[in-house]
Design a protein around this motif. Structure first.
Motif, PDB file in Angstrom:
ATOM      1  N   MET A  29       0.823  -1.198   0.000  1.00 28.05           N
ATOM      2  CA  MET A  29       0.000   0.000   0.000  1.00 28.05           C
ATOM      3  C   MET A  29       0.863   1.256   0.000  1.00 28.05           C
ATOM      4  O   MET A  29       0.592   2.214  -0.706  1.00 28.05           O
ATOM      5  CB  MET A  29      -0.913  -0.028   1.226  1.00 28.05           C
ATOM      6  CG  MET A  29      -1.853   1.152   1.319  1.00 28.05           C
ATOM      7  SD  MET A  29      -3.039   1.123  -0.032  1.00 28.05           S
ATOM      8  CE  MET A  29      -4.160   2.381   0.488  1.00 28.05           C
ATOM      9  N   SER A  30       1.945   1.263   0.811  1.00 26.09           N
ATOM     10  CA  SER A  30       2.800   2.444   0.861  1.00 26.09           C
ATOM     11  C   SER A  30       3.517   2.658  -0.465  1.00 26.09           C
ATOM     12  O   SER A  30       3.759   3.794  -0.861  1.00 26.09           O
ATOM     13  CB  SER A  30       3.812   2.333   2.005  1.00 26.09           C
ATOM     14  OG  SER A  30       4.669   1.238   1.796  1.00 26.09           O
ATOM     15  N   ASP A  31       3.841   1.558  -1.177  1.00 25.10           N
ATOM     16  CA  ASP A  31       4.458   1.700  -2.496  1.00 25.10           C
ATOM     17  C   ASP A  31       3.496   2.352  -3.478  1.00 25.10           C
ATOM     18  O   ASP A  31       3.887   3.201  -4.284  1.00 25.10           O
ATOM     19  CB  ASP A  31       4.899   0.332  -3.037  1.00 25.10           C
ATOM     20  CG  ASP A  31       6.102  -0.217  -2.288  1.00 25.10           C
ATOM     21  OD1 ASP A  31       6.762   0.566  -1.575  1.00 25.10           O
ATOM     22  OD2 ASP A  31       6.372  -1.423  -2.423  1.00 25.10           O
ATOM     23  N   ARG A  32       2.222   1.958  -3.421  1.00 31.31           N
ATOM     24  CA  ARG A  32       1.222   2.550  -4.321  1.00 31.31           C
ATOM     25  C   ARG A  32       1.014   4.032  -3.990  1.00 31.31           C
ATOM     26  O   ARG A  32       0.854   4.852  -4.895  1.00 31.31           O
ATOM     27  CB  ARG A  32      -0.110   1.796  -4.236  1.00 31.31           C
ATOM     28  CG  ARG A  32      -0.077   0.467  -4.965  1.00 31.31           C
ATOM     29  CD  ARG A  32      -1.439  -0.188  -5.035  1.00 31.31           C
ATOM     30  NE  ARG A  32      -2.429   0.608  -5.737  1.00 31.31           N
ATOM     31  CZ  ARG A  32      -2.545   0.694  -7.059  1.00 31.31           C
ATOM     32  NH1 ARG A  32      -1.683   0.068  -7.830  1.00 31.31           N
ATOM     33  NH2 ARG A  32      -3.505   1.410  -7.620  1.00 31.31           N
ATOM     34  N   LEU A  33       1.018   4.370  -2.707  1.00 27.74           N
ATOM     35  CA  LEU A  33       0.869   5.777  -2.326  1.00 27.74           C
ATOM     36  C   LEU A  33       2.060   6.590  -2.801  1.00 27.74           C
ATOM     37  O   LEU A  33       1.888   7.704  -3.305  1.00 27.74           O
ATOM     38  CB  LEU A  33       0.715   5.910  -0.810  1.00 27.74           C
ATOM     39  CG  LEU A  33      -0.683   5.711  -0.246  1.00 27.74           C
ATOM     40  CD1 LEU A  33      -0.653   5.806   1.278  1.00 27.74           C
ATOM     41  CD2 LEU A  33      -1.651   6.722  -0.818  1.00 27.74           C
ATOM     42  N   ALA A  34       3.261   6.044  -2.650  1.00 29.71           N
ATOM     43  CA  ALA A  34       4.452   6.751  -3.114  1.00 29.71           C
ATOM     44  C   ALA A  34       4.390   6.955  -4.616  1.00 29.71           C
ATOM     45  O   ALA A  34       4.694   8.040  -5.128  1.00 29.71           O
ATOM     46  CB  ALA A  34       5.709   5.977  -2.721  1.00 29.71           C
ATOM     47  N   ALA A  35       3.966   5.926  -5.356  1.00 29.12           N
ATOM     48  CA  ALA A  35       3.845   6.041  -6.812  1.00 29.12           C
ATOM     49  C   ALA A  35       2.783   7.071  -7.185  1.00 29.12           C
ATOM     50  O   ALA A  35       2.974   7.863  -8.114  1.00 29.12           O
ATOM     51  CB  ALA A  35       3.507   4.685  -7.415  1.00 29.12           C
ATOM     52  N   LEU A  36       1.673   7.076  -6.457  1.00 27.90           N
ATOM     53  CA  LEU A  36       0.609   8.049  -6.723  1.00 27.90           C
ATOM     54  C   LEU A  36       1.109   9.470  -6.492  1.00 27.90           C
ATOM     55  O   LEU A  36       0.891  10.358  -7.328  1.00 27.90           O
ATOM     56  CB  LEU A  36      -0.606   7.763  -5.837  1.00 27.90           C
ATOM     57  CG  LEU A  36      -1.700   8.834  -5.845  1.00 27.90           C
ATOM     58  CD1 LEU A  36      -2.290   9.011  -7.247  1.00 27.90           C
ATOM     59  CD2 LEU A  36      -2.788   8.490  -4.842  1.00 27.90           C
ATOM     60  N   PHE A  37       1.781   9.714  -5.377  1.00 26.94           N
ATOM     61  CA  PHE A  37       2.261  11.070  -5.080  1.00 26.94           C
ATOM     62  C   PHE A  37       3.353  11.495  -6.068  1.00 26.94           C
ATOM     63  O   PHE A  37       3.412  12.665  -6.450  1.00 26.94           O
ATOM     64  CB  PHE A  37       2.733  11.184  -3.632  1.00 26.94           C
ATOM     65  CG  PHE A  37       1.608  11.471  -2.690  1.00 26.94           C
ATOM     66  CD1 PHE A  37       1.262  12.775  -2.369  1.00 26.94           C
ATOM     67  CD2 PHE A  37       0.859  10.431  -2.145  1.00 26.94           C
ATOM     68  CE1 PHE A  37       0.205  13.045  -1.521  1.00 26.94           C
ATOM     69  CE2 PHE A  37      -0.202  10.697  -1.305  1.00 26.94           C
ATOM     70  CZ  PHE A  37      -0.531  12.012  -0.984  1.00 26.94           C
ATOM     71  N   LEU A  38       4.186  10.563  -6.505  1.00 29.40           N
ATOM     72  CA  LEU A  38       5.187  10.890  -7.517  1.00 29.40           C
ATOM     73  C   LEU A  38       4.500  11.261  -8.829  1.00 29.40           C
ATOM     74  O   LEU A  38       4.844  12.261  -9.472  1.00 29.40           O
ATOM     75  CB  LEU A  38       6.147   9.723  -7.724  1.00 29.40           C
ATOM     76  CG  LEU A  38       7.237   9.947  -8.764  1.00 29.40           C
ATOM     77  CD1 LEU A  38       8.121  11.146  -8.392  1.00 29.40           C
ATOM     78  CD2 LEU A  38       8.079   8.697  -8.933  1.00 29.40           C
ATOM     79  N   PHE A  39       3.500  10.464  -9.225  1.00 22.42           N
ATOM     80  CA  PHE A  39       2.736  10.759 -10.438  1.00 22.42           C
ATOM     81  C   PHE A  39       2.074  12.135 -10.321  1.00 22.42           C
ATOM     82  O   PHE A  39       2.141  12.947 -11.253  1.00 22.42           O
ATOM     83  CB  PHE A  39       1.670   9.682 -10.658  1.00 22.42           C
ATOM     84  CG  PHE A  39       0.804   9.925 -11.871  1.00 22.42           C
ATOM     85  CD1 PHE A  39       1.129   9.355 -13.088  1.00 22.42           C
ATOM     86  CD2 PHE A  39      -0.334  10.714 -11.794  1.00 22.42           C
ATOM     87  CE1 PHE A  39       0.338   9.577 -14.206  1.00 22.42           C
ATOM     88  CE2 PHE A  39      -1.124  10.948 -12.903  1.00 22.42           C
ATOM     89  CZ  PHE A  39      -0.791  10.368 -14.121  1.00 22.42           C
ATOM     90  N   ALA A  40       1.447  12.397  -9.182  1.00 22.24           N
ATOM     91  CA  ALA A  40       0.752  13.676  -8.977  1.00 22.24           C
ATOM     92  C   ALA A  40       1.725  14.846  -9.029  1.00 22.24           C
ATOM     93  O   ALA A  40       1.434  15.887  -9.635  1.00 22.24           O
ATOM     94  CB  ALA A  40       0.002  13.666  -7.652  1.00 22.24           C
ATOM     95  N   PHE A  41       2.895  14.674  -8.422  1.00 29.64           N
ATOM     96  CA  PHE A  41       3.873  15.758  -8.427  1.00 29.64           C
ATOM     97  C   PHE A  41       4.373  16.043  -9.842  1.00 29.64           C
ATOM     98  O   PHE A  41       4.448  17.197 -10.266  1.00 29.64           O
ATOM     99  CB  PHE A  41       5.055  15.435  -7.508  1.00 29.64           C
ATOM    100  CG  PHE A  41       6.146  16.465  -7.601  1.00 29.64           C
ATOM    101  CD1 PHE A  41       5.977  17.718  -7.023  1.00 29.64           C
ATOM    102  CD2 PHE A  41       7.326  16.202  -8.279  1.00 29.64           C
ATOM    103  CE1 PHE A  41       6.972  18.686  -7.121  1.00 29.64           C
ATOM    104  CE2 PHE A  41       8.320  17.159  -8.390  1.00 29.64           C
ATOM    105  CZ  PHE A  41       8.137  18.405  -7.809  1.00 29.64           C
ATOM    106  N   VAL A  42       4.721  14.995 -10.580  1.00 28.01           N
ATOM    107  CA  VAL A  42       5.215  15.183 -11.946  1.00 28.01           C
ATOM    108  C   VAL A  42       4.140  15.826 -12.815  1.00 28.01           C
ATOM    109  O   VAL A  42       4.414  16.754 -13.588  1.00 28.01           O
ATOM    110  CB  VAL A  42       5.700  13.841 -12.547  1.00 28.01           C
ATOM    111  CG1 VAL A  42       5.980  13.967 -14.031  1.00 28.01           C
ATOM    112  CG2 VAL A  42       6.936  13.356 -11.804  1.00 28.01           C
ATOM    113  N   ALA A  43       2.892  15.365 -12.663  1.00 26.02           N
ATOM    114  CA  ALA A  43       1.795  15.948 -13.443  1.00 26.02           C
ATOM    115  C   ALA A  43       1.576  17.406 -13.065  1.00 26.02           C
ATOM    116  O   ALA A  43       1.303  18.251 -13.923  1.00 26.02           O
ATOM    117  CB  ALA A  43       0.515  15.142 -13.218  1.00 26.02           C
ATOM    118  N   ALA A  44       1.705  17.724 -11.778  1.00 31.09           N
ATOM    119  CA  ALA A  44       1.439  19.085 -11.314  1.00 31.09           C
ATOM    120  C   ALA A  44       2.556  20.058 -11.675  1.00 31.09           C
ATOM    121  O   ALA A  44       2.285  21.227 -11.976  1.00 31.09           O
ATOM    122  CB  ALA A  44       1.216  19.088  -9.801  1.00 31.09           C
TER     123      ALA A  44
END
Length: 197
Positions: free
Chosen positions: A1-16
Motif C-alpha cells: 500500500m505504501s508503495d502505491r501511495l508513493a507512486a501516486l504522489f510521484l505521479f501527482a507531483f510530476v503531473a502538477a
C-alpha cells in the motif's frame, strides 16, 4: 500500500509541476500581477482539479460515453479560452496599449477552467484507472487520488508563479518584458494543439 501511495504522489507531483496551461497561466500572472494577486488562480486550480477527479472517478466520465458531442464542445471551448488568454497576454504587454486594466484569473474562473483544460483531462483520465481497483468502493480510492493532487498542485503552481515574478524583476525593460509575455503567450497557445489532438 505504501508503495502505491508513493507512486501516486510521484505521479501527482510530476503531473502538477510539468508545463501545462495552469502552470503557464500562473507564471504569466505572477509576472504581470505579482505573487499575491496570483493566489486566487492557484487556489482555484488546487480546488478545481481534485473536484474534477472526484467527479470523473465517481462516474461523470460515463456522461461522455452517452453524449460524445459534449466532449467535443468542451475541447473547443478550452481551445478558444486558451487562445483568448494568449491574446490577452500579448495585448497587455504592448507598449501602445496604455495602462493595463486587466485582472489576474480569479478563483471561480480557474475552477471552471479545469473542465476545458487539455492537460487536466489527460491526467484525470489516466490517473483514475491507474490507481483504482474495480470491484471495490471507488469513493475512498478517488478521495486519496484527489488528496494527492491537493497536496502537490498548490506548491507546483506557486513555483511557477514565483518564476513569473522573478522573470518580471529580471526583465525590467518593457521590451524584454513584452518578449517574455509573447513567449508565455505562445506556449499557452501551443497547448491548444494538445487539446485538439
Amino acid at each position: 500500500m505504501s508503495d502505491r501511495l508513493a507512486a501516486l504522489f510521484l505521479f501527482a507531483f510530476v503531473a502538477a509541476i510539468s508545463p501545462g496551461p495552469n502552470n503557464l497561466i500562473s507564471a504569466s500572472s505572477g509576472a504581470r500581477f505579482g505573487f499575491l494577486r496570483t493566489v486566487p488562480q492557484m487556489l482555484g486550480v488546487a480546488f478545481g482539479f481534485p473536484v474534477m477527479i472526484l467527479a470523473m472517478g465517481l462516474g461523470l466520465g460515463g456522461l461522455f460515453d452517452l453524449v460524445p458531442g459534449l466532449h467535443t464542445v468542451l475541447k473547443l471551448a478550452g481551445a478558444a479560452y486558451l487562445l483568448y488568454l494568449a491574446w490577452s497576454l500579448i495585448r497587455a504587454s504592448a507598449p501602445s496599449a496604455g495602462p493595463d486594466q486587466s485582472r489576474p484569473p480569479g478563483f471561480l474562473q480557474s475552477v471552471a477552467f479545469q473542465w476545458v483544460n487539455p492537460k487536466a483531462w489527460t491526467v484525470a483520465l489516466s490517473v483514475i484507472p491507474a490507481f483504482t481497483h474495480s470491484g471495490t468502493d471507488m469513493l475512498p480510492q478517488v478521495l486519496v487520488i484527489a488528496a494527492a493532487f491537493v497536496v502537490t498542485t498548490l506548491p507546483s503552481l506557486a513555483i511557477w508563479a514565483i518564476f513569473g515574478v522573478a522573470m518580471s524583476r529580471v526583465l525590467q525593460d518593457d521590451l524584454q518584458r513584452q518578449r517574455l509575455n509573447v513567449i508565455l503567450a505562445t506556449l499557452v497557445a501551443a497547448s491548444v494543439v494538445l487539446l485538439l489532438l
